[in-house]
Design a protein around this motif. Structure first.
Motif, PDB file in Angstrom:
ATOM      1  N   ARG A 103      10.942  18.724  -8.781  1.00  9.10           N
ATOM      2  CA  ARG A 103      10.702  18.428 -10.197  1.00  9.10           C
ATOM      3  C   ARG A 103       9.753  17.245 -10.278  1.00  9.10           C
ATOM      4  N   ASP A 104       9.305  16.941 -11.463  1.00  9.61           N
ATOM      5  CA  ASP A 104       8.352  15.850 -11.649  1.00  9.61           C
ATOM      6  C   ASP A 104       9.083  14.509 -11.666  1.00  9.61           C
ATOM      7  N   VAL A 105       9.785  14.208 -10.564  1.00  7.70           N
ATOM      8  CA  VAL A 105      10.516  12.944 -10.479  1.00  7.70           C
ATOM      9  C   VAL A 105       9.570  11.820 -10.073  1.00  7.70           C
ATOM     10  N   GLN A 106       9.969  10.592 -10.405  1.00  6.37           N
ATOM     11  CA  GLN A 106       9.177   9.404 -10.110  1.00  6.37           C
ATOM     12  C   GLN A 106       9.976   8.524  -9.157  1.00  6.37           C
ATOM     13  N   LEU A 107       9.452   8.333  -7.960  1.00 14.88           N
ATOM     14  CA  LEU A 107      10.150   7.585  -6.929  1.00 14.88           C
ATOM     15  C   LEU A 107       9.836   6.095  -7.044  1.00 14.88           C
ATOM     16  N   ASP A 108      10.873   5.262  -6.971  1.00 13.39           N
ATOM     17  CA  ASP A 108      10.721   3.819  -7.140  1.00 13.39           C
ATOM     18  C   ASP A 108      11.631   3.111  -6.139  1.00 13.39           C
ATOM     19  N   PHE A 109      11.017   2.439  -5.148  1.00 15.78           N
ATOM     20  CA  PHE A 109      11.779   1.760  -4.099  1.00 15.78           C
ATOM     21  C   PHE A 109      12.039   0.288  -4.410  1.00 15.78           C
ATOM     22  N   ASN A 110      11.782  -0.149  -5.617  1.00 15.24           N
ATOM     23  CA  ASN A 110      11.860  -1.573  -5.928  1.00 15.24           C
ATOM     24  C   ASN A 110      13.253  -2.170  -5.753  1.00 15.24           C
ATOM     25  N   SER A 111      14.283  -1.353  -5.756  1.00 19.08           N
ATOM     26  CA  SER A 111      15.641  -1.873  -5.591  1.00 19.08           C
ATOM     27  C   SER A 111      15.983  -2.162  -4.139  1.00 19.08           C
ATOM     28  N   ILE A 112      15.121  -1.766  -3.195  1.00 20.29           N
ATOM     29  CA  ILE A 112      15.395  -2.020  -1.777  1.00 20.29           C
ATOM     30  C   ILE A 112      14.163  -2.476  -0.994  1.00 20.29           C
ATOM     31  N   ALA A 113      12.986  -2.449  -1.599  1.00 26.01           N
ATOM     32  CA  ALA A 113      11.754  -2.743  -0.853  1.00 26.01           C
ATOM     33  C   ALA A 113      11.681  -4.182  -0.361  1.00 26.01           C
ATOM     34  N   ALA A 114      12.162  -5.136  -1.147  1.00 29.32           N
ATOM     35  CA  ALA A 114      12.081  -6.538  -0.723  1.00 29.32           C
ATOM     36  C   ALA A 114      12.971  -6.794   0.487  1.00 29.32           C
ATOM     37  N   GLY A 115      14.189  -6.258   0.475  1.00 29.78           N
ATOM     38  CA  GLY A 115      15.071  -6.417   1.620  1.00 29.78           C
ATOM     39  C   GLY A 115      14.484  -5.790   2.876  1.00 29.78           C
ATOM     40  N   LEU A 159      17.854  -4.949   3.979  1.00 30.61           N
ATOM     41  CA  LEU A 159      17.594  -3.751   3.182  1.00 30.61           C
ATOM     42  C   LEU A 159      18.887  -3.261   2.535  1.00 30.61           C
ATOM     43  N   MET A 160      19.960  -3.151   3.323  1.00 25.01           N
ATOM     44  CA  MET A 160      21.223  -2.656   2.777  1.00 25.01           C
ATOM     45  C   MET A 160      21.860  -3.662   1.834  1.00 25.01           C
ATOM     46  N   ALA A 161      21.738  -4.960   2.132  1.00 24.62           N
ATOM     47  CA  ALA A 161      22.259  -5.969   1.206  1.00 24.62           C
ATOM     48  C   ALA A 161      21.573  -5.825  -0.145  1.00 24.62           C
ATOM     49  N   ASP A 162      20.258  -5.610  -0.123  1.00 24.42           N
ATOM     50  CA  ASP A 162      19.465  -5.442  -1.340  1.00 24.42           C
ATOM     51  C   ASP A 162      19.978  -4.263  -2.161  1.00 24.42           C
ATOM     52  N   GLY A 163      20.119  -3.106  -1.513  1.00 24.85           N
ATOM     53  CA  GLY A 163      20.588  -1.925  -2.229  1.00 24.85           C
ATOM     54  C   GLY A 163      22.027  -2.030  -2.678  1.00 24.85           C
ATOM     55  N   LEU A 164      22.883  -2.589  -1.828  1.00 24.34           N
ATOM     56  CA  LEU A 164      24.299  -2.687  -2.174  1.00 24.34           C
ATOM     57  C   LEU A 164      24.554  -3.632  -3.329  1.00 24.34           C
ATOM     58  N   SER A 165      23.782  -4.703  -3.437  1.00 28.70           N
ATOM     59  CA  SER A 165      24.003  -5.616  -4.562  1.00 28.70           C
ATOM     60  C   SER A 165      23.692  -4.910  -5.884  1.00 28.70           C
ATOM     61  N   THR A 166      22.657  -4.073  -5.883  1.00 28.31           N
ATOM     62  CA  THR A 166      22.356  -3.290  -7.082  1.00 28.31           C
ATOM     63  C   THR A 166      23.459  -2.280  -7.362  1.00 28.31           C
ATOM     64  N   LEU A 167      23.889  -1.587  -6.329  1.00 27.66           N
ATOM     65  CA  LEU A 167      24.930  -0.565  -6.479  1.00 27.66           C
ATOM     66  C   LEU A 167      26.210  -1.171  -7.045  1.00 27.66           C
ATOM     67  N   ARG A 227       0.824  -1.216   0.000  1.00 29.64           N
ATOM     68  CA  ARG A 227       0.000   0.000   0.000  1.00 29.64           C
ATOM     69  C   ARG A 227       0.851   1.255   0.000  1.00 29.64           C
ATOM     70  N   GLN A 228       2.017   1.159   0.582  1.00 26.42           N
ATOM     71  CA  GLN A 228       2.860   2.343   0.690  1.00 26.42           C
ATOM     72  C   GLN A 228       3.718   2.590  -0.544  1.00 26.42           C
ATOM     73  N   VAL A 229       4.371   1.522  -1.091  1.00 33.63           N
ATOM     74  CA  VAL A 229       5.400   1.777  -2.101  1.00 33.63           C
ATOM     75  C   VAL A 229       5.279   1.002  -3.404  1.00 33.63           C
ATOM     76  N   SER A 230       4.196   0.284  -3.627  1.00 29.85           N
ATOM     77  CA  SER A 230       4.058  -0.443  -4.886  1.00 29.85           C
ATOM     78  C   SER A 230       3.949   0.529  -6.059  1.00 29.85           C
ATOM     79  N   THR A 231       4.714   0.251  -7.107  1.00 26.94           N
ATOM     80  CA  THR A 231       4.601   1.056  -8.324  1.00 26.94           C
ATOM     81  C   THR A 231       3.603   0.443  -9.301  1.00 26.94           C
ATOM     82  N   TYR A 232       2.951  -0.630  -8.889  1.00 32.20           N
ATOM     83  CA  TYR A 232       1.945  -1.270  -9.742  1.00 32.20           C
ATOM     84  C   TYR A 232       0.535  -1.104  -9.190  1.00 32.20           C
ATOM     85  N   ARG A 233       0.408  -0.255  -8.189  1.00 31.49           N
ATOM     86  CA  ARG A 233      -0.900   0.076  -7.638  1.00 31.49           C
ATOM     87  C   ARG A 233      -1.092   1.576  -7.744  1.00 31.49           C
TER      88      ARG A 233
END
Length: 343
Positions: A168-180, A287-295, A69-75
Motif C-alpha cells: 500500500r502507499d505507506v510512508q516509512l519513518d525511522f525517526n523513533s529509532i534512528a538516533a539510537g 537503538l532498542m532503548a530509543d524504540g522502547l521509550s517511545t513504545l 542519506r538513507q533515512v532522513s524524512t526531510y531530504r
C-alpha cells in the motif's frame, strides 16, 4: 511517535546535562555540532597512541551523513523519501542499515501488539507534528483520520532479498529509532579505533562506557518533565548502557482546553491521553532503548509498566499526580542504578 528532533523528529529531550567528573584532566576530550536536525556531543578519554579528535570527528560525521542519506524524512533525495514517494507495489534495493532499523521496528511492533509503528508519518502530518504537517497543529476530522489510516500499517511492508516492498502507499519513518541507531554506529566505530571510554549523545539519545581518568564513571542527569525551567530529577552512572527518554511535556498543542501530545498511539490514531509524563529506558542497545521509550510512552503508566516488567526492561516512569509527579522503577532499573544516585 516522534520524540526528539532527529532527521527532524520533533521533540522532547530527556537529558539536560552531562555531568563532568571532578577531574578536569586534559585526557578527556570532546567535540560536537549539528546532526540530524538537532545536535550531537562526544566526550571520550584520549589515550597516548589513540586516534586524535579530528579523526574521531570525521568518522562520526561521516556516519551522520550516511544515516541522513538513507533515512532522513526531510531530504527528498534520501532513500526512505524516494521509497515513500513511490506508489503501492514498489520494491527498492536498500542498504543493510535500513534493514537493521526495519527489523528492530518490526520486533517492537510484534512484541507490543501494534503499539509501535514505523508508518505513522501520514498521521503525524495530519495532526501537524510530521515533516509535511507544515506546523498546522489541530484536531483533524474523523473522515480525514479514516482516510489517512489507509496509508498506515507495518503489515503492508515486506522484504524480498535486498529489496524493501510496499503493498500500500505507506510512508516509512525511522525517526523513533534512528538516533539510537546512530549512537550505536558511532560507538562501534570508535571501539574499532581503540576508544574504550566515551559518552556519545545524538539528539538526546546517548550511551556511555568505561571510566574517566579520575576513576569515576560517566554520569548523566534526567530532567524533571515539566515545561518550565529545567531541573535535575535523577542522576545515573553509566557503563555500557544506552539511555533514551520520551515525554510529552515540550511538544504539544492545546485546543478547547484539551492537551494533545506529539506522541501518537497507533491503535487509536490519536495523541496519547494518559498521565505518563516521561519514561526513561536503559539498554545495552541504544537503538532498542530509543524504540522502547517511545513504545512505553504510548502504552502509558499501567500497561507500559506491566510490559516493561514482563519483558525485563530497565525503565523509569514519571507520572503526573495533581501538581506534582510520582516516579516508579522496574526491578531491572533498580538493579542497574542505585537509588542513591540523586542530585
Amino acid at each position: 511517535m516522534s520524540k526528539v528532533v532527529t532527521l527532524s523528529r520533533l521533540a522532547c529531550i530527556g537529558f539536560i546535562a552531562v555531568l563532568a567528573g571532578c577531574d578536569a584532566s586534559e585526557s578527556i576530550e570532546g567535540f560536537g555540532g549539528p546532526a540530524q536536525g538537532s545536535t550531537y556531543s562526544v566526550k571520550y578519554v584520549h589515550k597516548q597512541g589513540g586516534p586524535d579528535m579530528g579523526t574521531l570527528k570525521l568518522e562520526a560525521e561521516a556516519i551522520f551523513a550516511e544515516v541522513d542519506r538513507q533515512v532522513s524524512t526531510y531530504r527528498s533525495d534520501s532513500l526512505v523519501e524516494q521509497f515513500n514517494d513511490s506508489p503501492a507495489g514498489t520494491c527498492m534495493t536498500m542498504p543493510e542499515g535500513v534493514f537493521t532499523l526495519l527489523n528492530a521496528g518490526q520486533q517492537l511492533n510484534r512484541d507490543s501488539g501494534g503499539a509501535f509503528d514505523l508508518t505513522l508519518e501520514p498521521l503525524l502530518d495530519l495532526w501537524g507534528f510530521g515533516p509535511k504537517g507544515h506546523g498546522q497543529r489541530q484536531v483533524p476530522d474523523a473522515g480525514a483520520v479514516q482516510q489517512t489510516l489507509q496509508r498506515v500499517g507495518m503489515q503492508y511492508l515486506r522484504v524480498e532479498g535486498d529489496q524493501l516492498c510496499k503493498d500500500r502507499d505507506v510512508q516509512l519513518d525511522f525517526n523513533s529509532i534512528a538516533a539510537g541507531y546512530t549512537v550505536d554506529r558511532v560507538i562501534d566505530r570508535f571501539i574499532e579505533l581503540g576508544v574504550d571510554s566515551y559518552l556519545v549523545e545524538v539528539t538526546g539519545e546517548l550511551k556511555a562506557a568505561g571510566i574517566k581518568p579520575d576513576g569515576q564513571p560517566w554520569r548523566i542527569a534526567l530532567e524533571i518533565p515539566r515545561s518550565g525551567p529545567r531541573a535535575i530529577q535523577r542522576i545515573l552512572q553509566l557503563d555500557g548502557y544506552g539511555i533514551s527518554t520520551s515525554g510529552d511535556y515540550r511538544n504539544y498543542f492545546e485546543e478547547q482546553g484539551v492537551r494533545y501530545s506529539h506522541t501518537l498511539d497507533p491503535l487509536t490514531a490519536a495523541p496519547i491521553q494518559h498521565k505518563l509524563a516521561a519514561v526513561t529506558v536503559a539498554s545495552t542497545s541504544t537503538l532498542m532503548a530509543d524504540g522502547l521509550s517511545t513504545l512505553l510512552m504510548v502504552l502509558g503508566p499501567e500497561k507500559g509498566f506491566e510490559y516493561a516488567t514482563r519483558a525485563n526492561i530497565a525503565a523509569f516512569f514519571v507520572t503526573r499526580e495533581g501538581d506534582g509527579f510520582v516516579t516508579r522503577n522496574t526491578e531491572m532499573f533498580d538493579r542497574l542504578f542505585a537509588e542513591g544516585d540523586k542530585p
